[in-house]
Enzyme design. Structure first.
Site, PDB file in Angstrom:
ATOM      1  NE  ARG A  46      -6.774 -14.486  -0.386  1.00 41.30           N
ATOM      2  CZ  ARG A  46      -7.222 -15.660  -0.868  1.00 41.30           C
ATOM      3  NH1 ARG A  46      -6.680 -16.188  -1.964  1.00 41.30           N
ATOM      4  NH2 ARG A  46      -8.215 -16.300  -0.294  1.00 41.30           N
ATOM      5  CE1 TYR A  98      12.878   2.109   3.938  1.00 39.11           C
ATOM      6  CE2 TYR A  98      12.120  -0.153   4.059  1.00 39.11           C
ATOM      7  CZ  TYR A  98      11.988   1.172   4.412  1.00 39.11           C
ATOM      8  OH  TYR A  98      10.977   1.551   5.242  1.00 39.11           O
ATOM      9  CG  ASP A 170      13.737  -0.602  -3.865  1.00 39.92           C
ATOM     10  OD1 ASP A 170      13.128   0.356  -4.370  1.00 39.92           O
ATOM     11  OD2 ASP A 170      13.632  -0.923  -2.660  1.00 39.92           O
ATOM     12  CE  LYS A 195       8.779   5.178   1.486  1.00 41.93           C
ATOM     13  NZ  LYS A 195       9.903   4.238   1.393  1.00 41.93           N
TER      14      LYS A 195
HETATM   15  C1  LIG Z   1      10.155   2.882   1.907  1.00 44.61           C
HETATM   16  C2  LIG Z   1      10.987   1.961   1.096  1.00 44.61           C
HETATM   17  C3  LIG Z   1      10.716   0.587   1.036  1.00 44.61           C
HETATM   18  C4  LIG Z   1       9.600  -0.054   1.850  1.00 44.61           C
HETATM   19  O1  LIG Z   1       8.365   0.356   1.426  1.00 44.61           O
HETATM   20  P1  LIG Z   1       7.054   0.475   2.372  1.00 44.61           P
HETATM   21  O2  LIG Z   1       6.019   0.978   1.454  1.00 44.61           O
HETATM   22  O3  LIG Z   1       7.413   1.404   3.489  1.00 44.61           O
HETATM   23  O4  LIG Z   1       6.786  -0.904   2.884  1.00 44.61           O
HETATM   24  C5  LIG Z   1      11.504  -0.191   0.222  1.00 44.61           C
HETATM   25  N1  LIG Z   1      12.520   0.329  -0.493  1.00 44.61           N
HETATM   26  C6  LIG Z   1      12.820   1.644  -0.443  1.00 44.61           C
HETATM   27  C7  LIG Z   1      13.949   2.167  -1.253  1.00 44.61           C
HETATM   28  C8  LIG Z   1      12.072   2.505   0.346  1.00 44.61           C
HETATM   29  O5  LIG Z   1      12.387   3.806   0.398  1.00 44.61           O
END
Ligand SMILES: *Cc1c(COP(=O)(O)O)cnc(C)c1O
Length: 377
Positions: A46, A98, A170, A195
């Site tokens: 961890r 998001y 982000d 992604k």
């Molecule tokens: C998918 C997404 C998230 C969340 O991520 P997860 O891996 O699904 O928890 C956060 N910000 C954006 C812009 C996203 O497309």
């Protein structure tokens, strides 16, 4: 080191002990100590794991920061960053962040006293006016989903710095191959690595990079205390994905330009949203702060009935949540990602019933164009 080289040679290249060119998957929870506290840098997975560490070093280099962190999902990464703040603190957010980010702020972290305000950060003045006495940070997402709105990262971080606030970005939609927020003045950059960084629809993960040692210490304390760490198998998969991020993004974007050129003049398409279009309101800023426009496109076919028709006819665009993978994905924001927003509010934001979002994959673009053509006619 240039970007494509860095994606392959950044961080820790290979394995010191065996010479393995690919970092091994250290499927291990604990580490032998020669005497109490006398170990080789790892005590418990961890706190730190060699495979995860290699990934954390890689993303740190790729984003140009001081320290990297890997979490079990993008939301785990975002939550861990937000609990750097205390009860009574306030954060200003991009209004079309998001959905999961909106949800964790307004249904979870609000209960712990971390407050948030959501404003259209594509106008820097709106950030300025949302700042309160207890504001501690600005959280921007750029480009946003599904209208690809652009926030000027440099201007936003200048406002933040004037008020002693952190700037958090982000960077999921555009990736570190095209945009590095830390170089534009941000303090923290984060990703849903699920992604583009993973890129193959096979792993859920989140990454964070900070550009300050103390912030790094604080975030490691949270990562170790709350424990939302990424496992070694997934860490390895992500490193494998990141190696090809450069060539994938080039292909994704080339395909996207051709698809946008096809959609723009199409008689059955009312409007196209893509930052690469000179008519897009964020075009100039996108061009200034990133080296590419990405591969997310939204377009309006006019009505819910028409979206159903198009979806039913498409062959290569898979109807699914998520984005950023080698296969093209399609979604209808009003019925999927943004379904929980009341219709009136959706329409205010420009998310119409006929809006379709595509994540352009790296299939042969002629197949994608033929597919769209038969579905739209
Ligand atoms: C998918 C997404 C998230 C969340 O991520 P997860 O891996 O699904 O928890 C956060 N910000 C954006 C812009 C996203 O497309």
């Amino acid at each position: 080191m240039r970007k494509k080289t860095q994606l392959i040679h950044g961080g820790i290249f290979g394995d010191e002990t065996t010479g393995a060119v690919s970092t091994p998957i250290y499927q291990v929870s604990t580490y032998k100590q020669d005497s109490v506290g006398n170990h080789k840098g790892f005590e418990y997975s961890r706190t730190g794991n060699p495979t995860r560490h290699a990934l954390e070093e890689l993303i740190k280099d790729v984003e140009g920061g001081k320290r990297g962190f890997a979490f079990g999902s993008g939301m785990a990464a975002i939550t861990s960053v937000m609990i750097l703040f205390n009860s009574g603190d306030h954060v200003v957010f991009t209004d079309d962040v998001y959905g999961g980010t909106y949800r964790v702020m307004t249904s979870v972290l609000n209960r712990l006293g971390i407050d948030s305000t959501f404003v259209d950060t594509s106008e820097t003045e709106n950030i300025q006016s949302a700042i309160q006495e207890n504001t501690k940070a600005i959280f921007i997402e750029t480009p946003t989903n599904p209208l690809l709105k652009i926030t000027d990262i440099e201007k936003a971080s200048n406002v933040a710095r004037k008020h002693n606030l952190l700037t958090i970005v982000d960077n999921t939609f555009i990736t570190p191959y095209f945009q590095n927020p830390l170089n534009l003045g941000a303090d923290i950059v984060l990703h849903s690595a699920t992604k583009y960084l993973g890129g193959h629809s096979d792993v859920v993960a989140g990454l964070v990079v900070v550009n300050d040692e103390q912030l790094g210490e604080d975030l490691h304390f949270i990562q170790n205390s709350t424990g939302a760490v990424l496992g070694p198998q997934d860490s390895w998969l992500l490193m494998r994905g990141i190696k090809t991020l450069g060539i994938r993004m080039e292909e994704h974007e080339q395909n996207t330009r051709k698809i946008v050129d096809f959609l723009e003049p199409h008689p059955n398409v009312d409007s196209v949203f893509y930052p690469g279009l000179p008519t897009h309101p964020g075009h100039h800023t996108a061009k200034k702060q990133a080296t590419g426009f990405g591969a997310m496109v939204s377009f309006d076919v006019g009505s819910e009935a028409k979206t159903d028709e198009v979806l039913a006819k498409l062959r290569y665009f898979t109807l699914a949540e998520s984005l950023g993978a080698v296969e093209s994905l399609i979604s209808v924001p009003a019925k999927m990602t943004h379904a929980s927003i009341p219709r009136e509010r959706r329409l205010e934001l420009g998310i119409t019933d006929g809006l379709i979002r595509i994540s352009v994959g790296i299939e042969d673009v002629d197949d994608l164009l033929e597919d769209l053509s038969q579905a739209l006619n």
